[in-house]
Design a protein around this motif. Structure first.
Motif, PDB file in Angstrom:
ATOM      1  N   GLN A 125       0.832  -0.877  -0.162  1.00  3.04           N
ATOM      2  CA  GLN A 125       0.013  -0.119  -0.019  1.00  3.04           C
ATOM      3  C   GLN A 125       0.769   1.408  -0.070  1.00  3.04           C
ATOM      4  O   GLN A 125       1.885   1.534   0.956  1.00  3.04           O
ATOM      5  CB  GLN A 125      -0.917   0.042   1.156  1.00  3.04           C
ATOM      6  CG  GLN A 125      -2.005   0.978   1.314  1.00  3.04           C
ATOM      7  CD  GLN A 125      -2.954   0.898   2.320  1.00  3.04           C
ATOM      8  OE1 GLN A 125      -2.987  -0.201   3.037  1.00  3.04           O
ATOM      9  NE2 GLN A 125      -3.892   1.622   2.373  1.00  3.04           N
ATOM     10  N   SER A 153      -0.597   4.384  -0.199  1.00  2.00           N
ATOM     11  CA  SER A 153      -1.283   5.417   0.552  1.00  2.00           C
ATOM     12  C   SER A 153      -2.448   4.892   0.685  1.00  2.00           C
ATOM     13  O   SER A 153      -3.011   3.837   0.199  1.00  2.00           O
ATOM     14  CB  SER A 153      -1.277   6.640  -0.258  1.00  2.00           C
ATOM     15  OG  SER A 153      -1.822   6.683  -1.338  1.00  2.00           O
ATOM     16  N   LYS A 154      -3.389   5.880   1.557  1.00  2.00           N
ATOM     17  CA  LYS A 154      -4.776   5.397   1.793  1.00  2.00           C
ATOM     18  C   LYS A 154      -5.442   4.994   0.550  1.00  2.00           C
ATOM     19  O   LYS A 154      -6.246   3.889   0.281  1.00  2.00           O
ATOM     20  CB  LYS A 154      -5.585   6.188   2.453  1.00  2.00           C
ATOM     21  CG  LYS A 154      -5.361   6.270   3.977  1.00  2.00           C
ATOM     22  CD  LYS A 154      -6.724   6.583   4.587  1.00  2.00           C
ATOM     23  CE  LYS A 154      -6.462   6.327   6.151  1.00  2.00           C
ATOM     24  NZ  LYS A 154      -6.100   7.348   6.780  1.00  2.00           N
ATOM     25  N   SER A 155      -5.206   5.418  -0.724  1.00  2.00           N
ATOM     26  CA  SER A 155      -6.009   5.290  -2.082  1.00  2.00           C
ATOM     27  C   SER A 155      -5.094   4.359  -2.917  1.00  2.00           C
ATOM     28  O   SER A 155      -5.777   3.597  -3.711  1.00  2.00           O
ATOM     29  CB  SER A 155      -6.293   6.579  -2.610  1.00  2.00           C
ATOM     30  OG  SER A 155      -5.171   7.432  -2.705  1.00  2.00           O
ATOM     31  N   LYS A 156      -3.958   4.183  -2.673  1.00  2.00           N
ATOM     32  CA  LYS A 156      -3.220   3.494  -3.512  1.00  2.00           C
ATOM     33  C   LYS A 156      -2.740   2.271  -3.064  1.00  2.00           C
ATOM     34  O   LYS A 156      -1.799   1.914  -2.408  1.00  2.00           O
ATOM     35  CB  LYS A 156      -2.053   4.364  -4.106  1.00  2.00           C
ATOM     36  CG  LYS A 156      -1.477   3.798  -5.403  1.00  2.00           C
ATOM     37  CD  LYS A 156      -0.429   4.757  -5.952  1.00  2.00           C
ATOM     38  CE  LYS A 156       0.192   4.208  -7.407  1.00  2.00           C
ATOM     39  NZ  LYS A 156       1.580   4.467  -7.544  1.00  2.00           N
ATOM     40  N   ASP A 212      -2.939  -6.513  -3.134  1.00  2.00           N
ATOM     41  CA  ASP A 212      -4.008  -6.644  -2.304  1.00  2.00           C
ATOM     42  C   ASP A 212      -4.210  -8.244  -1.748  1.00  2.00           C
ATOM     43  O   ASP A 212      -4.982  -8.806  -1.931  1.00  2.00           O
ATOM     44  CB  ASP A 212      -5.259  -6.197  -2.790  1.00  2.00           C
ATOM     45  CG  ASP A 212      -6.251  -5.759  -1.622  1.00  2.00           C
ATOM     46  OD1 ASP A 212      -7.298  -5.431  -1.898  1.00  2.00           O
ATOM     47  OD2 ASP A 212      -5.939  -6.111  -0.360  1.00  2.00           O
ATOM     48  N   ARG A 245      -5.873  -5.271 -10.411  1.00  2.00           N
ATOM     49  CA  ARG A 245      -6.132  -4.473  -9.157  1.00  2.00           C
ATOM     50  C   ARG A 245      -5.399  -5.213  -7.900  1.00  2.00           C
ATOM     51  O   ARG A 245      -6.021  -5.052  -6.871  1.00  2.00           O
ATOM     52  CB  ARG A 245      -7.492  -3.965  -8.864  1.00  2.00           C
ATOM     53  CG  ARG A 245      -7.751  -2.741  -9.840  1.00  2.00           C
ATOM     54  CD  ARG A 245      -9.350  -2.361  -9.614  1.00  2.00           C
ATOM     55  NE  ARG A 245      -9.790  -2.242 -10.917  1.00  2.00           N
ATOM     56  CZ  ARG A 245     -11.062  -2.861 -10.877  1.00  2.00           C
ATOM     57  NH1 ARG A 245     -11.718  -3.318  -9.999  1.00  2.00           N
ATOM     58  NH2 ARG A 245     -11.621  -2.848 -12.210  1.00  2.00           N
TER      59      ARG A 245
END
Lengths: 248, 234, 123
Positions: B13, B15-18, B22, B203
């Motif tokens: 991760q 940042s919070k958005s990137k 996963d 993703r």
């Protein structure tokens, strides 16, 4: 480690940027120390020597040119080398630079002496004035060469090990700040606890012209040792982070 | 079959958005060619950099030959990055000397023979070579190491069809049963026949994976067609 | 003779078919040595494990046999080779019948259609 040195590939944010930035840093550290030591003419000093403005412009221009730095470092980091080896190379490089700088300045000094009409008096004047700012300036200049490599390498490792955005810009400013702090601290301690050394200038002894006189190069060692200790701590951290945290 | 790579619940991760990866769980054995397929931004390059040891997972563990990425794995993993990382001042012979100096498993004679075969002159500057030639040079350097794991990130990227054939040839030539290759690409049709196994990455997650031939049998489609099917949805 | 593979059937099966064809038309004679796995994989631009699988299946079907350290060879058992030709013909015919049916022909018509076609071609 010597092979890495041979290729000259372990480096910080690039000498082009730093050589400009470091002149500014040394100058800034002198100004700050002057101010802290209570010199009243500090601000006129700034106006008098405001040559740093074009340097700042050059720095900004340089920053935009630094493109492939990260990718090349990627290649270095793919090598099966430990962090201390990579950081050790940076230290060796900077010591080499200091050595070369000493030799060059010796030669320049010698040439200057040769053409001066009264070398002894000149030397005397220099010795009497081995004090701030001349001593700081000289050791500061010597330190530029060490600081350029070491601190810019450290700040590159830092920005790539911790979650920092705008890596190039931050890296550059971190470098400048560390050098200013290190040099200022060094400068202050050098004034308070000077360790003046008269280094026999080996180059000069070779030449018969100067055999009689004691031609010496005065340096305030404190001004070199203190910043260097700070830079070595930076190197130690960079070595650790390369092994544990670096993340491109 | 001997396991070479073990990956458990790896996340990355920024940042919070990137979120680049996963939760990847994988085991890769020795002696296989694995295709890592996915569109841009699916996490392929991040994954490969982790295997190369230059990026770190935010969570989870990676083991290559029983060790976490570090000095040892860098000595057994040969990484071909998606972009040229050779120094601008280097000539071809400098690049060869560099690899010889730093990698014990580098086979200089093999590299020289390949350079001659592909007519890449020793004294040419790396910056003066065409894109296809640089890619070939980098691949030659990468494959001339007798590594346990080869990580090739888009080896056909931006290269003309003739050079692509030569590159595929080179890859096949160097593959042997004691090593593993992980190759990422989005030019699936040309490379799919090389793969033992394929992993579809979307993703940051593996959405489909398995033996290439089985997939062809099950779906009566080429891997390329499966790729289009899987990724047409996004 | 480099075969053109389609990618929607398993490649190892297509390799097997290709080799069988070569045997049946005598490009590969009984007792001939097949190219090594590496060689063939390079020629066909295919993963060596895929070639290996094809070879293993061929051996399972007793069309080839392996001699350790020497390679893989076409069987010289005549019976086996006869059977092979028959099986290949059977596959082709089955496929033909299916395709003809799919465009509306009936099985009973087929024999006649073929005979007429062959006669016309001879003229």
């Amino acid at each position: 480690m010597l092979k890495l040195l041979k290729y000259g590939v372990v480096d910080g944010y690039g000498n082009l940027v730093m050589s400009h930035g470091m002149i500014y840093s040394v100058y800034a550290s002198m100004v700050i120390t002057r101010y802290l030591m209570g010199f009243e003419d500090t601000f006129s000093y700034i106006y008098k020597y405001s040559f740093f403005m074009p340097i700042v412009v050059l720095i900004i221009m340089d920053l935009s040119i630094e493109g492939a730095v990260d990718r090349n470092k990627q290649m270095i980091l793919c090598l099966p080398k430990k962090g201390w080896e990579l950081s050790g190379v940076v230290l060796l490089k900077s010591l080499l630079k200091v050595g070369i700088a000493c030799i060059c300045s010796s030669i320049a000094f010698y040439i200057h002496l040769s053409i001066t009409k009264n070398p002894r008096r000149m030397i005397q004047a220099i010795i009497e004035n081995v004090n701030f700012p001349l001593g700081a300036l000289f050791s500061g200049m010597l330190m530029i060469f060490a600081a350029v490599s070491i601190v810019s390498w450290f700040s590159w490792v830092l920005v790539h090990s911790c979650k920092i955005k705008h890596k190039k810009l931050c890296g550059f400013f971190i470098t400048i700040v560390i050098i200013i702090i290190a040099q200022s601290i060094g400068g202050m301690i050098a004034v308070l606890f000077p360790l003046r050394v008269l280094v026999p200038n080996a180059v000069l002894y070779i030449f018969p012209l100067l055999k009689e006189a004691k031609y010496i190069l005065p340096i305030n060692l404190t001004g070199i040792i203190i910043p260097m200790m700070i830079y070595i701590v930076c190197l130690w951290w960079s070595a650790r982070w390369i092994d544990t945290k670096i993340d491109i | 079959m001997q396991k070479l790579i073990g990956i458990s619940n790896v996340k990355k991760q920024y940042s919070k958005s990137k979120i680049a990866l996963d939760g990847i769980d994988l085991e890769i054995p020795v002696g296989k060619i694995i295709g890592l397929l996915g569109p841009n931004g699916s996490g392929k390059t991040t994954f490969m950099k982790m295997l190369a040891g230059i990026a770190r997972p935010t969570e989870g563990k990676i083991y290559i030959d029983g060790q976490e990425p570090g000095v040892y794995t860098k000595s057994i993993v040969s990484y071909l990055p998606d972009q040229n990382q050779l120094f601008k001042w280097m000539k071809v012979q400098d690049a060869v000397a560099f690899y010889t100096d730093f990698f014990q498993d580098f086979e200089m004679e093999k590299a020289k023979e390949l350079l001659t075969r592909f007519e890449i002159g020793n004294k040419e500057r790396v910056t003066s070579l065409s894109k296809g030639t640089v890619e070939k040079l980098n691949l030659i350097l990468c494959l001339s190491r007798k590594a346990k794991l080869y990580v090739l990130d888009e080896p056909l990227g931006g290269v003309d069809p003739v050079a692509r054939d030569q590159i595929i040839d080179m890859i096949l030539d160097h593959f042997h049963e004691d090593c593993t290759m992980i190759i990422s690409t989005h030019i699936v049709s040309e490379m799919e026949r090389l793969f033992d196994e394929v992993l579809f990455l979307q993703r940051g997650k593996i959405v489909l994976g398995g033996n290439a031939e089985e997939l062809r049998l099950q779906r009566a489609k080429s891997i390329d067609a499966v790729y289009r099917e899987v990724f047409a949805q996004c | 003779m480099k075969p053109i593979f389609n990618d929607h059937t398993p490649i190892y099966l297509q390799i097997m078919t290709h080799i069988k064809k070569q045997i049946v038309v005598h490009i590969l004679q009984p007792g001939d040595k097949l190219p090594s796995v590496r060689e063939l994989s390079k020629n066909l631009e295919v993963n060596p494990n895929t070639v290996q699988r094809a070879y293993q299946e061929l051996e399972r079907e007793e069309i080839t046999y392996t001699q350790r350290g020497m390679g893989t060879f076409v069987t010289d058992i005549e019976e086996k080779l006869h059977m092979l030709k028959k099986e290949m013909a059977k596959d082709l015919i089955t496929n033909f019948i299916q395709q003809m049916k799919s465009i509306g022909f009936v099985e009973d018509e087929l024999a006649e259609i073929i005979a007429v076609f062959i006669k016309k071609n001879k003229e």
